[in-house]
Design an enzyme around this catalytic site. Structure first.
Site, PDB file in Angstrom:
ATOM      1  CD  GLU A 492     -30.012 -10.572  65.827  1.00  0.00           C
ATOM      2  OE1 GLU A 492     -30.765  -9.605  65.835  1.00  0.00           O
ATOM      3  OE2 GLU A 492     -29.287 -10.476  64.995  1.00  0.00           O
ATOM      4  CE  LYS A 614     -24.429  -7.997  55.456  1.00  0.00           C
ATOM      5  NZ  LYS A 614     -24.874  -8.348  56.397  1.00  0.00           N
TER       6      LYS A 614
HETATM    7  C1  F6R Z   1     -30.573  -9.579  60.481  1.00  0.00           C
HETATM    8  C2  F6R Z   1     -30.518  -8.218  59.273  1.00  0.00           C
HETATM    9  C3  F6R Z   1     -31.318  -6.597  59.358  1.00  0.00           C
HETATM   10  C4  F6R Z   1     -29.951  -5.455  58.965  1.00  0.00           C
HETATM   11  C5  F6R Z   1     -31.237  -4.562  59.503  1.00  0.00           C
HETATM   12  C6  F6R Z   1     -29.963  -2.794  59.933  1.00  0.00           C
HETATM   13  O1  F6R Z   1     -30.110  -9.707  59.680  1.00  0.00           O
HETATM   14  O2  F6R Z   1     -29.813  -8.049  59.040  1.00  0.00           O
HETATM   15  O3  F6R Z   1     -31.915  -6.506  60.410  1.00  0.00           O
HETATM   16  O4  F6R Z   1     -29.447  -5.661  61.013  1.00  0.00           O
HETATM   17  O5  F6R Z   1     -31.337  -4.260  57.953  1.00  0.00           O
HETATM   18  O6  F6R Z   1     -29.035  -3.154  58.444  1.00  0.00           O
HETATM   19  P1  F6R Z   1     -27.920  -2.576  58.934  1.00  0.00           P
HETATM   20  O7  F6R Z   1     -27.107  -3.304  60.164  1.00  0.00           O
HETATM   21  O8  F6R Z   1     -26.938  -2.426  57.709  1.00  0.00           O
HETATM   22  O9  F6R Z   1     -28.414  -0.531  59.162  1.00  0.00           O
END
Ligand code: F6R
Length: 619
Positions: A492, A614
């Site tokens: 991470e 995002k």
């Molecule tokens: C990295 C980041 C991405 C998300 C991934 C999953 O900083 O934000 O790697 O963690 O796209 O996204 P979620 O948690 O929204 O399923």
């Protein structure tokens, strides 16, 4: 990934659509556009780049009462004005915004071109506008308003792939038709007005009543109301749900960017994840959303965490915690690989889908695959009411608060904390004594204050960042090394640095060092060593010695600053003492600060790193 917003009602549409786009821009920011539906014609404005570029070409005002907008994250076709949405049909009778991917675009395009169609963009989405317009012309000039819905349904009948889309029409002023298959879409039901959006946050300031479309459904909205149906024409009778209060356009406060603000919000975020869920008396966690009796928990054969990116790293911590505290076999799976591999699903296993947005296409697809094979899935999700939360139907909300910076920060800490709660409650049903459970509870309760203390490392982290981002000679690579509980944190830390600063960074398990990564070590390449007193301490110290023997500078991050460590490293970031199992939560704090400071020293857009979005709502 892209954002969609539409408005139909008595008010001027343009400012409402722009306001919605501003709230959605964090999802994709390659280009943006709007289409204003009118009597007999549609006006389209679109521009490559951030929303400000679009705003510069918009009319000062428009009387249109119906409009759609889109903020794009390119999947098909380069980033350009022409490829920005909305896309017009060839006769300008329909304008369409689309989130998703048309799988059979090549075949459809060939068919349309053979019939004389010319395309203004390289996108698959424009094909949809052509198809809708072709269906409209088949229905003829006297086609009633309901014909617009028929035309969209008939066009989509030809399409395989994913879509959340919205259309406005030249000949049906005030009408928007939307459809969903694999990409989220919700109708906002206001007083004498309606909205449509890929994320209800885009209209929550105007109405908190939302109807969430399901795959294969269409919606038509205008000032009089809304109706939903399936592609096949069956009526869908689903009432509106009340969504959470509008978060509004969040304010960065005194911080230069949302990322830093969100990093500083971490003590409160973790406190909310824990809120009311710890029962010290029994050394246990109470997770109302999971609703498994101790007997059922005892029967769980395996815990499988699913996630992508940062959520996958949190999932890996979940695996380690479940195995340590509950002694139940556990694994963390990259959701996209998992679902693509025809997974073997064990009905006695517990599947945990981890996600900030609750809209990640691969995680959703993995959950559907598990459910289709009779598996039991719970969500560990931040976004209330998201597709994943609704699909799982059961789970634990993280309550980390809205996260707007594209790179995840507080959601990661909350996800690891949420995993710890699941591991604790499983542990107490299986293996963990009440005394050990109480110790975990005490450590969890103390975590927010320790995160707060970790934030005070920022000035020293900034000095390190200035060296890594040294003008004209930034470090060629930064290595992150960790073992056991700290291996996922190393991954991470590297992900944060690479996505924010665009420098090469690699995280690896200490044990892997001699199997390849050691070749990268040299005086120019710093190694960030994540270490904590506990089972892996001595072996990580050996890794540190191996790196330093090759003149690689080592910066250690460690809770409790054990005696002698300072002498073994070039620099030490000492954190408050904490149990080894929870060290990933604390150790990430200086790594997040480091990534942000390096990025800002290199002049990067911290909140909107290039090429990213995002939520990754396409597979
Ligand atoms: C990295 C980041 C991405 C998300 C991934 C999953 O900083 O934000 O790697 O963690 O796209 O996204 P979620 O948690 O929204 O399923």
């Amino acid at each position: 990934m892209c954002g969609i917003i539409g408005y139909a009602g008595p008010r001027k549409a343009l400012p409402l659509v722009i306001q919605g786009l501003r709230l959605l821009e964090y999802r994709g920011y390659d280009s943006a556009g709007v289409a204003l539906g009118g009597s007999g014609s549609i006006r389209v404005f679109k521009k490559e780049g951030k929303l400000a570029n679009l705003e510069a070409v918009l009319p000062a005002s428009s009387a249109a009462k119906c409009g759609i907008g889109h903020t794009r994250w390119a999947t098909h076709g380069a980033v350009s004005d022409a490829n920005a949405h909305p896309h017009l049909g060839p006769a300008g009778k329909v304008a369409l915004v689309h989130n998703g991917i048309v799988d059979n675009w090549a075949e459809l395009k060939r068919e349309l071109e053979a019939a004389g169609a010319a395309f203004a963009s390289e996108t698959d989405s424009e094909i949809l506008a052509h198809l809708v317009e072709r269906e409209l012309s088949r229905l003829g000039p006297s086609c009633p308003r309901s014909g617009a819905i028929e035309a969209v349904a008939a066009a989509l009948g030809r399409v395989s792939g994913t879509y959340g889309l919205a259309c406005v029409f030249a000949d049906f002023p005030g009408l928007i038709v939307g459809a969903r298959n694999g990409s989220p879409l919700a109708v906002g039901v206001g007083e004498g007005e309606c909205f449509i959006a890929s994320d209800p946050a885009a209209f929550a300031a105007h109405t908190r009543q939302a109807v969430f479309l399901r795959d294969g459904e269409l919606a038509a909205i205008d000032a009089k109301g809304w109706q939903t149906r399936t592609l096949r024409g069956e009526a869908v009778l689903r009432g509106a749900e009340t969504i959470p209060e509008a978060a509004g356009l969040a304010d960065k406060g005194a911080h230069p960017d949302f990322f830093l603000k969100e990093v500083y919000e971490q003590p409160q975020a973790v406190e909310r994840t824990l809120g009311g869920r710890l029962v010290r008396e029994y050394g246990n966690a109470k997770l109302g959303g999971i609703e498994l009796s101790p007997r059922e928990m005892h029967g769980i054969s395996e815990v499988v965490f699913l996630g992508m990116g940062t959520a996958l790293h949190a999932a890996m911590s979940g695996k380690a915690l479940v195995e340590a505290w509950a002694r139940v076999p556990a694994r963390a799976e990259d959701a996209s690989e998992f679902r693509a591999a025809n997974p073997i699903v064990d009905p006695a296993a517990l599947y945990v889908a981890v996600s900030q947005s609750g809209e990640t296409a691969d995680t959703l697809a993995a959950v559907r695959e598990v459910q289709a094979k009779g598996g039991r899935v719970v969500g560990l999700v931040n976004s209330v009411g998201s597709s994943l939360a609704r699909l799982c139907g059961a789970g634990v909300y993280l309550h980390a608060g809205q996260e707007l910076s594209v790179a995840a920060s507080k959601s990661y800490l909350a996800q690891v904390t949420g995993c710890a709660l699941i591991a604790l409650s499983l542990g107490r049903a299986r293996h963990l004594s009440i005394g050990e459970g109480r110790r975990v509870v005490d450590e969890l309760v103390a975590l927010p204050a320790k995160i707060d203390e970790a934030l005070s490392l920022r000035p020293r982290v900034e000095e390190l960042a200035a060296r890594i981002a040294s003008p004209g000679r930034p470090a060629p690579s930064v290595l992150f090394l960790g073992r056991g509980f700290l291996y996922p944190a190393a991954l991470e830390g590297a992900l944060k640095l690479k996505e924010l600063s665009y420098l090469h960074a690699e995280g690896f398990a200490g044990g892997a060092l001699k199997h390849g990564p050691l070749a990268l070590v040299g005086p120019e390449t710093p190694t960030i060593a994540l270490i904590a007193p506990g089972a892996s301490y001595e072996r990580t110290l050996s890794n540190i010695a191996e790196v330093r023997a090759r003149r690689g500078p080592v910066i250690a991050v460690c809770p409790g600053a054990p005696e002698g460590l300072r002498e073994e490293v070039d620099e030490l970031f000492a954190l408050p003492p904490c149990m080894e199992e929870l060290a990933p939560v604390l150790e990430l704090v200086p790594l997040q600060l480091l990534a942000r400071s390096v990025a800002s020293a290199l002049g990067r857009d911290v909140d909107r790193p290039r090429n990213l979005a995002k939520s990754v709502t396409t597979e």
